[in-house]
Design a protein around this motif. Structure first.
Motif, PDB file in Angstrom:
ATOM      1  N   HIS A   1     -89.079   7.139  -5.539  1.00 53.08           N
ATOM      2  CA  HIS A   1     -89.999   7.271  -6.490  1.00 53.08           C
ATOM      3  C   HIS A   1     -91.087   6.123  -6.371  1.00 53.08           C
ATOM      4  CE1 HIS A   1     -88.032   9.920  -9.272  1.00 53.08           C
ATOM      5  NE2 HIS A   1     -86.764   9.259  -8.927  1.00 53.08           N
TER       6      HIS A   1
ATOM      7  N   ASN B   1     -89.605   2.590 -16.897  1.00 54.42           N
ATOM      8  CA  ASN B   1     -89.072   3.638 -16.428  1.00 54.42           C
ATOM      9  C   ASN B   1     -88.551   3.583 -14.949  1.00 54.42           C
ATOM     10  OD1 ASN B   1     -89.612   5.299 -18.758  1.00 54.42           O
ATOM     11  ND2 ASN B   1     -91.721   5.857 -18.207  1.00 54.42           N
TER      12      ASN B   1
ATOM     13  N   ARG C   1     -84.946   2.124 -14.833  1.00 54.26           N
ATOM     14  CA  ARG C   1     -84.203   2.989 -15.059  1.00 54.26           C
ATOM     15  C   ARG C   1     -83.743   3.991 -14.098  1.00 54.26           C
ATOM     16  NH1 ARG C   1     -86.263   3.857 -21.036  1.00 54.26           N
ATOM     17  NH2 ARG C   1     -85.299   2.058 -22.069  1.00 54.26           N
ATOM     18  N   LEU C   2     -84.841   4.624 -13.344  1.00 56.91           N
ATOM     19  CA  LEU C   2     -84.578   5.398 -12.284  1.00 56.91           C
ATOM     20  C   LEU C   2     -84.053   4.951 -10.926  1.00 56.91           C
ATOM     21  CD1 LEU C   2     -88.064   7.352 -12.316  1.00 56.91           C
ATOM     22  CD2 LEU C   2     -85.798   8.227 -12.947  1.00 56.91           C
TER      23      LEU C   2
ATOM     24  N   LYS D   1     -80.673   9.415 -11.006  1.00 58.40           N
ATOM     25  CA  LYS D   1     -81.604  10.439 -11.510  1.00 58.40           C
ATOM     26  C   LYS D   1     -81.698  11.100 -12.892  1.00 58.40           C
ATOM     27  CE  LYS D   1     -78.394  13.799  -9.866  1.00 58.40           C
ATOM     28  NZ  LYS D   1     -78.220  14.854  -8.724  1.00 58.40           N
ATOM     29  N   ASN D   2     -80.663  10.704 -13.640  1.00 56.94           N
ATOM     30  CA  ASN D   2     -80.364  11.118 -15.132  1.00 56.94           C
ATOM     31  C   ASN D   2     -80.844  10.133 -15.993  1.00 56.94           C
ATOM     32  OD1 ASN D   2     -79.701  14.119 -14.233  1.00 56.94           O
ATOM     33  ND2 ASN D   2     -77.474  13.054 -13.728  1.00 56.94           N
TER      34      ASN D   2
ATOM     35  N   LEU E   1     -83.580   9.150 -17.406  1.00 62.52           N
ATOM     36  CA  LEU E   1     -84.362   9.349 -18.458  1.00 62.52           C
ATOM     37  C   LEU E   1     -84.119  10.903 -19.132  1.00 62.52           C
ATOM     38  CD1 LEU E   1     -87.697   8.238 -16.446  1.00 62.52           C
ATOM     39  CD2 LEU E   1     -86.437   7.030 -18.180  1.00 62.52           C
ATOM     40  N   THR E   2     -83.101  11.320 -18.859  1.00 62.89           N
ATOM     41  CA  THR E   2     -82.948  12.790 -19.129  1.00 62.89           C
ATOM     42  C   THR E   2     -82.747  12.951 -20.859  1.00 62.89           C
ATOM     43  OG1 THR E   2     -81.615  13.545 -17.258  1.00 62.89           O
ATOM     44  CG2 THR E   2     -81.366  14.589 -19.251  1.00 62.89           C
ATOM     45  N   GLY E   3     -82.143  11.841 -21.419  1.00 65.57           N
ATOM     46  CA  GLY E   3     -82.076  11.634 -22.954  1.00 65.57           C
ATOM     47  C   GLY E   3     -83.331  11.493 -23.550  1.00 65.57           C
TER      48      GLY E   3
ATOM     49  N   ALA F   1     -86.100  13.041 -22.594  1.00 72.28           N
ATOM     50  CA  ALA F   1     -86.915  14.499 -22.151  1.00 72.28           C
ATOM     51  C   ALA F   1     -87.297  15.288 -23.496  1.00 72.28           C
ATOM     52  CB  ALA F   1     -86.200  15.528 -21.468  1.00 72.28           C
TER      53      ALA F   1
ATOM     54  N   LYS G   1     -89.316  14.190 -25.788  1.00 75.64           N
ATOM     55  CA  LYS G   1     -89.789  13.467 -26.898  1.00 75.64           C
ATOM     56  C   LYS G   1     -91.299  13.142 -27.272  1.00 75.64           C
ATOM     57  CE  LYS G   1     -85.197  12.868 -27.620  1.00 75.64           C
ATOM     58  NZ  LYS G   1     -84.339  13.493 -28.695  1.00 75.64           N
TER      59      LYS G   1
ATOM     60  N   GLN H   1     -92.196  14.399 -30.693  1.00 78.47           N
ATOM     61  CA  GLN H   1     -91.560  15.802 -30.255  1.00 78.47           C
ATOM     62  C   GLN H   1     -91.629  17.014 -31.474  1.00 78.47           C
ATOM     63  OE1 GLN H   1     -87.180  15.275 -30.399  1.00 78.47           O
ATOM     64  NE2 GLN H   1     -86.776  17.251 -29.765  1.00 78.47           N
TER      65      GLN H   1
END
Length: 156
Positions: free
Chosen positions: A94, A125, A128-129, A134-135, A137-139, A141, A143, A154
């Motif tokens: 990344h 960010n 976190r990555l 890889k997941n 930031l999924t929570g 998404a 928003k 959202q």
């Protein structure tokens, strides 16, 4: 070298010390990690800085650029963006591109606030990555989260 190493690439052209902001944010979020800073003259130098940071062992990189108001400046940013995407593809790492454009705000104070907010949020960010995978930031998404401005929100 520690388990997690973050690269911070910034430019002398920036009008805000975004590198320092990124480093302080990363240290607060992941105090056990190492941080390597690489400062270059301008945005077109950021792709090679990112690649060198990755080659030296960084697990993720944040690049911090500042773009002037002219059409030539915008073309330079486009070339930089393509270069940074290429680095990501070549390295499977990344590279978070944080760029402030001079024409984003009417006054210098607002421009400074955009730079600070965008740098802090994208630094988080990156942590976190790299740290959480890889997941991470999924929570968040869908928003309508933004960096540099208020969140768009959202749509229900």
């Amino acid at each position: 070298m520690k388990e997690r190493v973050y690269g911070v690439a910034d430019t002398t052209f920036s009008r805000v010390n975004m590198g320092e902001i990124a480093i302080n944010t990363i240290r607060r979020e992941d105090p056990e990690a190492d941080i390597v800073r690489y400062t270059v003259p301008g945005i077109k130098d950021l792709p090679v800085a990112a690649k060198r940071l990755i080659d030296s062992g960084c697990n993720g990189v944040i690049t911090l650029g500042w773009v002037g108001k002219t059409q030539l400046d915008k073309y330079s940013y486009l070339a930089t963006s393509i270069g940074l995407i290429t680095v990501q593809i070549m390295t499977s790492t990344h590279v978070i591109d944080v760029t402030v454009h001079e024409d984003e705000a009417e006054d210098e104070e607002s421009l400074k606030e955009i730079a600070i907010d965008r740098t802090r949020k994208h630094s988080v960010n990156l942590v976190r990555l790299v740290r959480d995978g890889k997941n991470a930031l999924t929570g968040m998404a869908g928003k309508g989260l933004r960096q540099g401005y208020r969140n768009a929100g959202q749509l229900d």
